[in-house]
Motif scaffolding. Structure first.
Motif, short mmCIF file in Angstrom:
data_model
loop_
_atom_site.label_atom_id
_atom_site.label_comp_id
_atom_site.label_asym_id
_atom_site.label_seq_id
_atom_site.Cartn_x
_atom_site.Cartn_y
_atom_site.Cartn_z
N LEU A 28 -5.56 2.06 6.61
CA LEU A 28 -5.81 2.39 5.50
C LEU A 28 -5.60 0.87 4.52
CD1 LEU A 28 -3.90 5.21 4.33
CD2 LEU A 28 -6.21 5.12 4.97
N MET A 77 1.02 -1.35 0.07
CA MET A 77 -0.15 0.19 0.19
C MET A 77 0.83 1.01 0.14
SD MET A 77 -1.45 2.86 1.27
CE MET A 77 -1.34 2.68 2.92
N ASP A 109 -1.87 4.32 -3.66
CA ASP A 109 -3.67 3.44 -3.74
C ASP A 109 -4.72 4.63 -2.53
OD1 ASP A 109 -2.29 0.76 -4.29
OD2 ASP A 109 -0.84 1.15 -2.71
N TYR A 110 -3.90 5.14 -1.79
CA TYR A 110 -5.31 6.17 -1.07
C TYR A 110 -4.08 7.67 -2.21
CZ TYR A 110 -7.69 2.90 1.31
OH TYR A 110 -8.54 1.64 1.42
N SER A 137 -8.78 -1.39 3.09
CA SER A 137 -9.75 -2.33 2.11
C SER A 137 -10.47 -0.47 1.73
CB SER A 137 -9.94 -2.92 2.29
OG SER A 137 -10.82 -3.26 3.70
N GLU A 138 -11.27 -0.29 2.28
CA GLU A 138 -12.25 0.69 2.17
C GLU A 138 -11.65 2.26 1.57
OE1 GLU A 138 -12.87 -0.61 6.60
OE2 GLU A 138 -11.45 -0.50 4.97
N ALA A 139 -13.25 1.92 0.13
CA ALA A 139 -12.71 3.19 -0.45
C ALA A 139 -12.50 4.87 -0.13
CB ALA A 139 -13.81 3.34 -1.37
N ARG A 149 -9.13 6.20 -2.22
CA ARG A 149 -8.77 5.16 -3.36
C ARG A 149 -8.37 5.90 -4.79
NH1 ARG A 149 -11.29 -0.15 -2.11
NH2 ARG A 149 -12.37 -0.08 -3.87
N LYS A 150 -7.33 5.02 -5.06
CA LYS A 150 -6.58 6.50 -6.46
C LYS A 150 -7.65 5.14 -7.53
CE LYS A 150 -3.69 6.83 -10.05
NZ LYS A 150 -2.21 7.12 -10.65
N ASP A 151 -8.31 3.83 -6.84
CA ASP A 151 -9.32 3.42 -8.77
C ASP A 151 -10.24 4.15 -8.19
OD1 ASP A 151 -9.94 1.97 -6.11
OD2 ASP A 151 -9.39 0.52 -6.62
#
Length: 267
Positions: free
Chosen positions: A103, A1, A79-80, A105-107, A150-152
């Motif tokens: 940090l 991460m 990732d974040y 798993s949550e969006a 989260r960047k995605d």
């Protein structure tokens, strides 16, 4: 991460100095730091160039803060993402170290925020609710300096819409949390210090904020928007009536009426 911290700046060298120092002092160092400058002419560019903590930066004209933030998203590899704009400060030197293990798993992971007046007077710490709802976003938003995204999410749902000049971050949060129902988590850490000198805090922008919010809600939540407008008008009237009744109940006149046998207004 991996975490990317993004700072947007335009001709705010003093604020930028404070933000850079706040980031430099972090006890946890394994994050990416990006600065997006809007072609400043006040010495900010030289400050950024000479900063040993800046991993990536650009300085070029843009159409506003949200285009600049979008440029930061494009450059970020974390990732974040955390947007700590020029003038904002991290709350303590070890706040990133404390947050990194959370940090997972949550969006969207959001902490709390301290508000400070432009003159340095601390107003209050705002503690965000554990659960987020349409009712909450109808009036308020999350604070981007205290929210890890989260960047995605930006890859899936799109970046900030630059046609909204002031509320694009609120639009993004409302869309992905309420409409798309992405996962969220509130953490009880105070993440940042937010100075009340930005465009969203300026009373002159109040009408623009309301217009932009209404435009978005009517477009994507038309039924809810109509119902909530009516609901909050009614709620406001009921609150005023309750407050008036409380004032009457505490007055000498109300005690006199009660002594004369007049019933309470709500009986």
């Amino acid at each position: 991460m991996k975490l990317s911290i993004i700072t947007v700046n335009l001709n705010n060298i003093e604020g930028l100095k404070n933000t850079l120092e706040s980031v430099r002092k972090q006890t946890y160092k394994e994050f990416e730091y990006i600065v997006i400058d809007g072609a400043s002419t006040d010495g900010s560019v030289e400050l950024i160039k000479n900063s040993p903590i800046v991993d990536s930066w650009i300085s070029e004209k843009d159409t506003g803060v949200y285009e600049a933030m979008n440029k930061g998203i494009e450059k970020a590899s974390g990732d974040y993402l955390l947007f700590l704009n020029s003038g904002d400060l991290l709350f303590s030197n070890n706040v990133i170290e404390a947050v990194i293990p959370k940090l997972i798993s949550e969006a969207i992971i959001y902490g709390d925020i301290q508000f400070v007046e432009q003159d340095g007077e601390t107003l209050d710490t705002y503690y965000f609710p554990e659960n987020l709802s349409f009712k909450y976003f109808f009036h308020q938003s999350l604070g981007h300096p205290s929210t890890f995204i989260r960047k995605d999410l930006f890859e899936k749902y799109g970046k900030y819409e630059t046609n909204y000049k002031i509320v694009a971050d609120w639009v993004f949060f409302t869309r992905v949390i309420i409409k798309e129902q992405v996962s969220t988590k509130h953490i009880t850490d105070v993440i940042s210090i937010f100075y009340m000198d930005g465009m969203s805090s300026d009373p002159k922008n109040r009408d623009t904020i309301e217009t932009e919010r209404k435009t978005f809600l009517e477009k994507e939540f038309s039924l809810f928007h109509h119902d909530y407008v009516q609901y909050f008008k009614l709620e406001d009237r009921l609150t005023k009536l309750e407050n008036n009744q409380k004032r009457l109940q505490s007055s000498k006149g109300f005690r006199l009426l009660k002594a004369l046998g007049v019933k309470k207004f709500n009986e």
